[in-house]
Design an enzyme around this catalytic site. Structure first.
Site, PDB file in Angstrom:
ATOM      1  CG  ASP A 244      -2.227   0.750   0.951  1.00  0.00           C
ATOM      2  OD1 ASP A 244      -2.245   1.615   0.058  1.00  0.00           O
ATOM      3  OD2 ASP A 244      -3.233   0.493   1.639  1.00  0.00           O
ATOM      4  CD  GLU A 452     -19.507   6.518   5.642  1.00  0.00           C
ATOM      5  OE1 GLU A 452     -19.956   5.712   6.476  1.00  0.00           O
ATOM      6  OE2 GLU A 452     -20.131   6.859   4.624  1.00  0.00           O
TER       7      GLU A 452
END
Length: 706
Positions: A244, A452
């Site tokens: 990542d 979010e």
């Protein structure tokens, strides 16, 4: 002609030969996400980093499909495969254009770091919207369909390259992801966290991405247990592995597993991380010079990476995809597909009879809420830019042309006031006025990617939620509208479970619309008008805020998801209402007794006993009645969509795979135990709470495993 130029040879053979013609430094230069040009062997610049979670992301125009969690609510792998195929078509179109103009930058390639098949184990996780929900079986089915759609069915070339992420135990908290150690039992690993990744490895996904966190002490992007022993060893994965982004630097900066960048690089490469999204692999040659890694390790990883690029046709004269042009991007056909998916994704959670709305009786509609006219709330995170957006307000105006439609923002998305200077609840009087004058209120609530989502440095919880309620300003807006005498339809746009608080009891209908994509407003308006019957089902449990969830940092599955929840939720996994009714009967199993390792075939008859045509999501659950180990209450093991006209019935066949009858032991091993299992079929889970909400029973039969 060199072997690497010979298109009659295998991609792997050509890649190995290409690497043999390169210096070690040149090989190392291919292992950063911004791969260098190596002119003497014909390697152009290439940037590996691209995203396609629900459409080609972050580089201009593209069809913005519903967010992944919404597409999971369709329970429709076949349609998801069509969506992924459309995404790959657009990816090729954009790649062809950017290649023409020699733009080799980020988000311009055809290696997509999608899908995200992490398990949405906790409703507070901001990135859960990127997943296919809480169930490993549903996630596996949807993930495989998405990979197959992205990678295509050409016998020689990959259309685009998919990547399974984030391997393997990753679901928040976002604030702690760079330092967090996810402690998880071997039983939960095998039962919950690994199955979807295993399914994608088995279906031929081209890439895997490691997670930021540690799992049981090892950083995921340098984990021997995950990358060496499991992924490449037990599962036999042959593709490439990427870190990542900047995760390898976390090894020494945050996890404290290594002390220097060079040590971090060595740990990652030794355990099979071929590509670095970040800049740590700039230290590869130093790690080699210090004897921490070998030349073979570098050349092996470079070969894997070049093999993937070979499969994509990057070194060949032509591919079947070279002629795809920009006319394919967010074209009318893809917009129609987008609308189909948005319609299937919407979940009707409550309806006291108000829906569908009667156009003949509705003369004045109040559309109220911060997400009513929001494009951002249509998109979710990791999105492109649609050629056309239809907000909920716009959709309603178009669908109800004879009605007067009034609009109020109602409240800020999360701040206590809308205007500056202003005061708390500065639009609530307008909410009262519009509500009192309307025949019906469409209250559009929820969240968006600004509050979010993935790690946000400027947010207290980094993109996660502190509780399951809407922001306080919206809760006050909901109460203000619902406590008056006008019917209220609550339409919620969010990527995760919400407890609607006052709205649970007092709204006349509730629709969970997720982040529904560029055509989302039309899909919502069509549902309100009854142009189709809703058929979406929850891919996650909607909990009461006061359900006793474990701590967010606790990765045990005890007390989580429909499989292990010990209380009644607000709305259960698999739940969703319709405008028509379905009846189940004649559940038949081909055998009353089966042997270990044998699949079970069966059938059930489904009939539309209502007055409207519609889709039903048929769900098959399995319960182990005699297990000696901890097992789920029951688990989804098959599902299918069926479209039925009023009065029409169909006999649906299903299969339950042998591994569904295995018990997962505490040590993570699988075994068959003889005994009784219950097979249930219906439009919801086979428990009293789900059946009560649906207003109908499931049907069940028992089978003996010998």
């Amino acid at each position: 002609m060199e072997k690497y130029q010979d298109e009659s040879l295998s991609f792997e053979e050509r890649a190995r030969d290409m690497v043999e013609h390169m210096t070690l430094e040149e090989c190392a230069s291919q292992m950063l996400f911004g791969a260098a040009k190596v002119e003497h062997v014909g390697i152009p610049f290439y940037n590996w980093w691209n995203e396609a979670l629900h459409g080609v992301a972050r580089c201009g125009m593209a069809t913005v499909f519903p967010q992944a969690i919404g597409m999971a609510a369709s329970f429709d792998p076949e349609l998801l495969k069509e969506v992924a195929d459309a995404i790959s078509t657009e990816g090729r179109a954009k790649y062809n254009m950017y290649q023409k103009y020699e733009d080799y930058g980020i988000y311009k390639g055809i290696t997509f770091w999608s899908p995200n098949v992490n398990i949405f184990r906790d409703p507070r996780w901001g990135r859960g919207q990127e997943t296919y929900g809480e169930d490993p079986f549903l996630t596996s089915r949807m993930g495989v369909a998405f990979v197959e759609g992205l990678q295509g069915d050409d016998p020689r070339y990959l259309k685009t390259a998919a990547c399974a992420k984030h391997f393997a135990v990753h679901s928040g908290p976002e604030k702690l992801r760079h330092e967090f150690d996810a402690q998880v039992t071997l039983q939960d690993m095998e039962e919950t966290y690994l199955p979807a990744f295993h399914a994608l490895a088995a279906c031929g996904v081209e890439g895997f991405m490691g997670a930021y966190n540690r799992t049981n002490g090892e950083p995921c992007c340098g984990s021997k247990a995950l990358l060496v022993d499991l992924l490449r060893g037990k599962w036999g994965f042959k593709g490439y592995v990427t870190s990542d982004c900047w995760a390898i630097s976390d090894f020494h900066l945050h996890h404290g597993i290594t002390e220097t960048p060079v040590e971090s690089v060595a740990l990652a490469l030794k355990n099979g991380c071929d590509l670095n999204c970040g800049n740590m692999y700039a230290y590869l040659m130093k790690a080699y010079e210090e004897g921490l890694i070998t030349e073979e390790m570098i050349r092996t990883s470079a070969t894997r990476l070049l093999t993937t690029r070979m499969k994509l046709g990057m070194f060949d004269k032509k591919t079947p995809f070279d002629s795809i042009g920009m006319d394919a991007v967010d074209c009318p056909e893809h917009q129609e597909l987008n609308l189909r998916m948005a319609r299937e994704s919407l979940v009707l959670l409550k309806n006291n009879g108000i829906l569908p709305l009667d156009k003949k009786k509705i003369k004045k509609i109040a559309v109220i809420g911060p997400n009513a006219n929001s494009i951002v709330a249509l998109e979710g995170n990791y999105h492109g830019t649609a050629n056309q957006y239809i907000t909920v307000l716009e959709g309603i105006r178009a669908e109800f042309p004879e009605a007067r439609v009034n609009y109020s923002e109602g409240s800020h998305l999360y701040e206590y006031k809308l205007e500056d200077p202003g005061y708390a609840g500065d639009r609530l009087a307008e909410v009262k006025g519009m509500t009192d004058e309307a025949d019906v209120v469409i209250l559009v609530t929820g969240m968006d990617e600004t509050i979010e989502g993935e790690e946000m440095a400027d947010k207290e919880l980094g993109g996660d939620k502190k509780d399951l309620y809407l922001p306080q300003c919206q809760r006050e807006m909901v109460k203000t509208a619902c406590e008056r005498n006008t019917p209220v339809v609550l339409v919620n746009l969010s990527g995760s479970a919400i407890d609607f608080d006052y709205g649970n009891e007092h709204a006349d209908a509730i629709i969970q619309a997720w982040y529904p994509g560029g055509q989302g407003g039309k899909a919502v308006a069509d549902l309100l008008a009854g142009n189709y019957s809703p058929s979406g089902r929850l891919p996650v449990t909607f909990y009461h805020n006061d359900n006793s969830l474990p701590e967010f940092t606790d990765y045990s599955m005890e007390g989580r998801t429909y499989k292990f929840l010990k209380e009644d939720p607000l709305f259960p996994f698999g739940f969703g209402l319709s405008y028509t009714e379905f009846e189940y009967r004649d559940l038949c199993l081909e055998k009353e007794k089966i042997l270990a390792g044998e699949e079970l075939c069966g059938s059930v008859v489904v009939k539309n006993i209502g007055k409207m045509e519609g889709d039903e999501v048929v769900q098959i659950y399995l319960k182990d009645l005699e297990a000696s180990e901890r097992v789920p209450h029951h688990k989804l093991c098959s599902f299918a969509r069926v479209h039925l006209a009023p009065g029409e019935e169909k006999k649906l066949a299903f299969q339950i795979e042998p591994e569904q009858f295995q018990v997962i032991c505490a040590d993570g091993e699988r075994k068959y135990e003889g005994g009784a299992f219950r097979v249930s079929a219906g439009g919801c889970q086979p428990d009293a709470y789900s059946e009560g909400l649906m207003g109908r029973k499931t049907v069940s039969r028992e089978v003996i495993l010998q």
